[in-house]
Design a protein around this motif. Structure first.
Motif, PDB file in Angstrom:
ATOM      1  N   PRO A  95       0.791  -1.004  -0.460  1.00 34.43           N
ATOM      2  CA  PRO A  95       0.358   0.277   0.445  1.00 34.43           C
ATOM      3  C   PRO A  95       0.469   1.178   0.036  1.00 34.43           C
ATOM      4  O   PRO A  95       1.842   1.242   0.651  1.00 34.43           O
ATOM      5  CB  PRO A  95      -0.953   0.038   1.319  1.00 34.43           C
ATOM      6  CG  PRO A  95       0.242  -1.064   2.303  1.00 34.43           C
ATOM      7  CD  PRO A  95       0.663  -2.353   1.250  1.00 34.43           C
ATOM      8  N   CYS A  96       0.136   2.412  -0.551  1.00 35.52           N
ATOM      9  CA  CYS A  96       0.818   3.438  -0.270  1.00 35.52           C
ATOM     10  C   CYS A  96       1.084   4.152   0.737  1.00 35.52           C
ATOM     11  O   CYS A  96       0.065   3.680   1.813  1.00 35.52           O
ATOM     12  CB  CYS A  96      -0.049   4.492  -1.588  1.00 35.52           C
ATOM     13  SG  CYS A  96      -1.516   4.932  -1.167  1.00 35.52           S
ATOM     14  N   LYS A  97       1.176   5.099   1.226  1.00 34.48           N
ATOM     15  CA  LYS A  97       0.999   5.548   2.631  1.00 34.48           C
ATOM     16  C   LYS A  97       0.371   6.891   3.264  1.00 34.48           C
ATOM     17  O   LYS A  97       0.002   7.417   3.769  1.00 34.48           O
ATOM     18  CB  LYS A  97       2.856   6.175   2.908  1.00 34.48           C
ATOM     19  CG  LYS A  97       3.721   4.790   3.390  1.00 34.48           C
ATOM     20  CD  LYS A  97       5.259   5.474   3.979  1.00 34.48           C
ATOM     21  CE  LYS A  97       6.086   4.222   3.592  1.00 34.48           C
ATOM     22  NZ  LYS A  97       5.817   3.228   3.463  1.00 34.48           N
ATOM     23  N   SER A 100      -5.377   9.125   3.207  1.00 37.08           N
ATOM     24  CA  SER A 100      -6.415   9.591   2.368  1.00 37.08           C
ATOM     25  C   SER A 100      -7.044   8.180   1.290  1.00 37.08           C
ATOM     26  O   SER A 100      -8.140   8.674   1.289  1.00 37.08           O
ATOM     27  CB  SER A 100      -6.327  10.869   1.451  1.00 37.08           C
ATOM     28  OG  SER A 100      -5.681  10.801   0.210  1.00 37.08           O
ATOM     29  N   CYS A 101      -5.869   7.561   1.320  1.00 40.68           N
ATOM     30  CA  CYS A 101      -6.494   6.751  -0.165  1.00 40.68           C
ATOM     31  C   CYS A 101      -7.622   5.436   0.857  1.00 40.68           C
ATOM     32  O   CYS A 101      -6.275   4.513   1.613  1.00 40.68           O
ATOM     33  CB  CYS A 101      -4.499   5.545   0.466  1.00 40.68           C
ATOM     34  SG  CYS A 101      -5.183   4.840  -1.398  1.00 40.68           S
ATOM     35  N   VAL A 102      -8.482   5.254   0.323  1.00 42.02           N
ATOM     36  CA  VAL A 102      -9.482   4.409   2.026  1.00 42.02           C
ATOM     37  C   VAL A 102      -9.345   3.002   1.006  1.00 42.02           C
ATOM     38  O   VAL A 102      -9.054   2.269   1.668  1.00 42.02           O
ATOM     39  CB  VAL A 102     -10.209   4.939   1.467  1.00 42.02           C
ATOM     40  CG1 VAL A 102     -10.964   6.164   2.286  1.00 42.02           C
ATOM     41  CG2 VAL A 102     -11.501   5.311  -0.327  1.00 42.02           C
ATOM     42  N   ASN A 103      -8.360   2.964   0.281  1.00 38.12           N
ATOM     43  CA  ASN A 103      -8.399   1.404  -0.236  1.00 38.12           C
ATOM     44  C   ASN A 103      -6.917   0.843   0.301  1.00 38.12           C
ATOM     45  O   ASN A 103      -7.387  -0.214   0.303  1.00 38.12           O
ATOM     46  CB  ASN A 103      -8.443   1.137  -2.440  1.00 38.12           C
ATOM     47  CG  ASN A 103      -9.805   1.379  -2.465  1.00 38.12           C
ATOM     48  OD1 ASN A 103     -10.339   0.624  -2.264  1.00 38.12           O
ATOM     49  ND2 ASN A 103     -10.089   3.044  -3.666  1.00 38.12           N
ATOM     50  N   CYS A 104      -6.071   1.433  -0.082  1.00 41.61           N
ATOM     51  CA  CYS A 104      -4.947   1.370   1.026  1.00 41.61           C
ATOM     52  C   CYS A 104      -5.093   0.705   2.073  1.00 41.61           C
ATOM     53  O   CYS A 104      -4.739  -0.099   2.691  1.00 41.61           O
ATOM     54  CB  CYS A 104      -3.865   2.079   0.082  1.00 41.61           C
ATOM     55  SG  CYS A 104      -2.821   2.221  -1.186  1.00 41.61           S
ATOM     56  N   ARG A 105      -5.534   1.754   2.704  1.00 37.82           N
ATOM     57  CA  ARG A 105      -5.415   1.575   3.829  1.00 37.82           C
ATOM     58  C   ARG A 105      -7.181   0.441   4.231  1.00 37.82           C
ATOM     59  O   ARG A 105      -6.975   0.130   5.680  1.00 37.82           O
ATOM     60  CB  ARG A 105      -6.896   3.157   4.824  1.00 37.82           C
ATOM     61  CG  ARG A 105      -5.618   4.401   4.153  1.00 37.82           C
ATOM     62  CD  ARG A 105      -4.274   4.245   5.019  1.00 37.82           C
ATOM     63  NE  ARG A 105      -3.551   3.850   5.391  1.00 37.82           N
ATOM     64  CZ  ARG A 105      -2.763   3.741   3.925  1.00 37.82           C
ATOM     65  NH1 ARG A 105      -2.902   4.559   2.535  1.00 37.82           N
ATOM     66  NH2 ARG A 105      -2.022   2.455   3.565  1.00 37.82           N
ATOM     67  N   PHE A 111      -6.040  -1.004  -5.550  1.00 39.75           N
ATOM     68  CA  PHE A 111      -7.115  -0.308  -5.903  1.00 39.75           C
ATOM     69  C   PHE A 111      -6.529   1.067  -5.700  1.00 39.75           C
ATOM     70  O   PHE A 111      -7.438   2.150  -5.667  1.00 39.75           O
ATOM     71  CB  PHE A 111      -8.846  -0.468  -5.696  1.00 39.75           C
ATOM     72  CG  PHE A 111      -9.834  -1.213  -5.859  1.00 39.75           C
ATOM     73  CD1 PHE A 111     -10.097  -1.184  -6.832  1.00 39.75           C
ATOM     74  CD2 PHE A 111      -9.768  -2.554  -5.360  1.00 39.75           C
ATOM     75  CE1 PHE A 111     -11.215  -2.235  -7.877  1.00 39.75           C
ATOM     76  CE2 PHE A 111     -10.994  -3.284  -6.567  1.00 39.75           C
ATOM     77  CZ  PHE A 111     -11.473  -2.918  -8.004  1.00 39.75           C
ATOM     78  N   CYS A 112      -5.342   1.112  -5.198  1.00 36.79           N
ATOM     79  CA  CYS A 112      -4.819   2.163  -5.051  1.00 36.79           C
ATOM     80  C   CYS A 112      -4.944   3.529  -5.671  1.00 36.79           C
ATOM     81  O   CYS A 112      -4.730   3.336  -7.220  1.00 36.79           O
ATOM     82  CB  CYS A 112      -3.087   2.518  -4.879  1.00 36.79           C
ATOM     83  SG  CYS A 112      -2.410   3.549  -4.144  1.00 36.79           S
ATOM     84  N   GLN A 113      -5.412   4.770  -5.359  1.00 40.58           N
ATOM     85  CA  GLN A 113      -5.721   6.133  -6.000  1.00 40.58           C
ATOM     86  C   GLN A 113      -5.022   6.657  -6.046  1.00 40.58           C
ATOM     87  O   GLN A 113      -4.919   7.668  -6.937  1.00 40.58           O
ATOM     88  CB  GLN A 113      -7.411   6.469  -4.951  1.00 40.58           C
ATOM     89  CG  GLN A 113      -8.488   6.211  -4.669  1.00 40.58           C
ATOM     90  CD  GLN A 113      -8.830   6.141  -4.187  1.00 40.58           C
ATOM     91  OE1 GLN A 113      -9.916   5.664  -2.435  1.00 40.58           O
ATOM     92  NE2 GLN A 113      -9.549   7.780  -2.829  1.00 40.58           N
ATOM     93  N   THR A 114      -4.133   6.743  -5.216  1.00 44.50           N
ATOM     94  CA  THR A 114      -2.884   7.470  -5.816  1.00 44.50           C
ATOM     95  C   THR A 114      -0.931   7.573  -6.260  1.00 44.50           C
ATOM     96  O   THR A 114      -0.651   8.300  -7.099  1.00 44.50           O
ATOM     97  CB  THR A 114      -1.781   8.200  -3.838  1.00 44.50           C
ATOM     98  OG1 THR A 114      -1.094   6.841  -4.031  1.00 44.50           O
ATOM     99  CG2 THR A 114      -3.049   8.523  -2.712  1.00 44.50           C
ATOM    100  N   GLY A 115      -1.352   6.027  -7.103  1.00 41.76           N
ATOM    101  CA  GLY A 115      -0.227   5.694  -7.506  1.00 41.76           C
ATOM    102  C   GLY A 115       0.986   6.037  -6.869  1.00 41.76           C
ATOM    103  O   GLY A 115       2.217   5.341  -7.790  1.00 41.76           O
TER     104      GLY A 115
HETATM  105 ZN   LIG Z   1      -3.401   3.621  -2.390  1.00 42.66          ZN
END
Ligand SMILES: [Zn+2]
Length: 386
Positions: A95-97, A100-105, A111-115
């Protein structure tokens, strides 16, 4: 330990080398050291090894490649949830850090939104083409010893499972009774998708460039599908002509070639209420003239849906394990035939991807030694040949 590294990635002139790198050491009770048995290679590895696609970890110049892994736990932290001898594969994406990325969290970095995610062996983290790797227990998936011979296929199969799960979720919008699936492409992903759709009870048609007498075509037939060579002499010229000739509504189309003009053509042959799922990409920048009004018309008036799908979550890995076992039971030997090339770690730097008919697997440990490394269980271990 030995590792396959793509060197000097940031300098723009990469080379592939077998290197001696430091052995991983456990630094946290949730970590595990995995002894790698085998790693499968796919199109992404080809791009990393040949076309400078990969991204090394932050502050480093080189990247250990490989993301389709099968290994055995060699050392287990007290809070890892694993034991020495457990057979495992690893989820690829981390996951990204971003808060705000609800999918990673929520366990869905696919489905990471930030890339800003990291992928082992692809983007920002070393992969598994090495003698050992270190990983947190939460990113490992236990593989039953029944699947010892084919565990390196769990990751590619997880891609198919994710898309099928997505298709079912999307199609909750209506009463959907799919009968026919069209698979575009007969690489490892297309073939696994074809066998999966057969196991799901669908009539399966595969349209691809491989010749009518190829192993790819034979594997499609042996899993109960129908194969048609595309394009060239003797084959059907266009997808539209092929689909018309079939005379059946194509409820589900899985585009596994990454050839984007085909993705647009597929929209026009999709059945009313159908789903077209796009699974492939190619590193190109094609421009295309399309019949946009005609496509728009049929998409709207026939409730068609197009989805993209990438990567996979833990549950998709778990379903993949179940499905591969089903495949081996239903089509014995089929998975062995999918793996057309096996090689040692030393052979990877000189590997010619063009010489691989379907799928290459790198055996880090010779196959005959695998069974003694895996913890003995009472499960039935079926035999497999190489
Ligand atoms: Zn993410």
């Amino acid at each position: 330990m030995k590792a396959i590294r793509v060197k000097q990635l940031r300098q723009g002139n990469p080379s592939i080398e077998l290197e001696m790198v430091e052995d991983p050491v456990i630094s946290h009770p949730q970590e595990v050291i995995v002894k790698v048995l085998a790693v499968g290679l796919d199109g992404t590895d080809k791009e990393i090894l040949k076309e400078k696609y990969g991204v090394p970890p932050q502050g480093e110049d080189d990247l250990t490649t490989g993301h389709e892994s099968l290994g055995v736990v060699a050392e287990a932290g007290a809070e890892s949830g694993f034991q020495i001898g457990d057979l495992v594969t690893a989820i690829v994406r981390r996951p990204c850090k971003k808060k705000s990325c609800v999918n990673c969290r929520n366990g869905h970095s696919d489905f990471c939104q930030t890339g800003e995610f990291v992928e082992r062996g692809i983007k920002g983290a070393h992969g598994f083409l090495s003698e050992y790797y270190k990983e947190e227990g939460r990113y490992l998936v236990q593989v039953p010893t029944e699947l010892l011979g084919h565990g390196m296929l769990v990751e590619p199969q997880s891609i198919v499972e994710k898309v099928w799960d997505q298709v079912l979720r999307v199609q909750q919008r209506l009463i959907w009774e799919p009968r026919t699936a069209l698979i575009l492409g007969s690489g490892p992903l297309g073939l696994l998708a074809a066998a999966t759709c057969r196991l799901l009870g669908l009539d399966v048609f595969v349209w691809s460039m491989s010749p009518q007498d190829s192993l790819q075509a034979q594997l499609v037939k042996d899993s109960g599908g129908v194969y048609q060579q595309a394009g060239t002499a003797g084959g059907t010229t266009t997808l539209t002509a092929y689909a018309e000739g079939l005379g059946k509504p194509l409820d589900l189309i899985l585009e596994c070639t990454g050839y984007s003009p085909l993705a647009f053509e597929a929209m026009s042959v999709l059945a009313p209420n159908g789903v077209l799922a796009l699974l492939g990409v190619t590193p190109a920048d094609r421009k295309l003239e399309i019949p946009s009004d005609k496509l728009n018309h049929s998409m709207v008036l026939e409730n068609k849906c197009v989805i993209g799908s990438v990567n996979a979550a833990r549950k998709d890995f778990e379903t993949a394990i179940y499905r591969l076992q089903q495949m081996e039971k239903q089509y014995p030997g089929w998975l062995n035939r999918l793996v057309t090339n096996r090689m040692s770690l030393d052979a990877v730097p000189k590997l010619d991807f063009a010489s691989i008919p379907i799928k290459a697997v790198v055996d880090i440990v010779p196959v005959e030694q695998w069974r003694e490394l895996v913890k003995q269980t009472n499960e039935v271990v079926y035999s497999f040949s190489v």
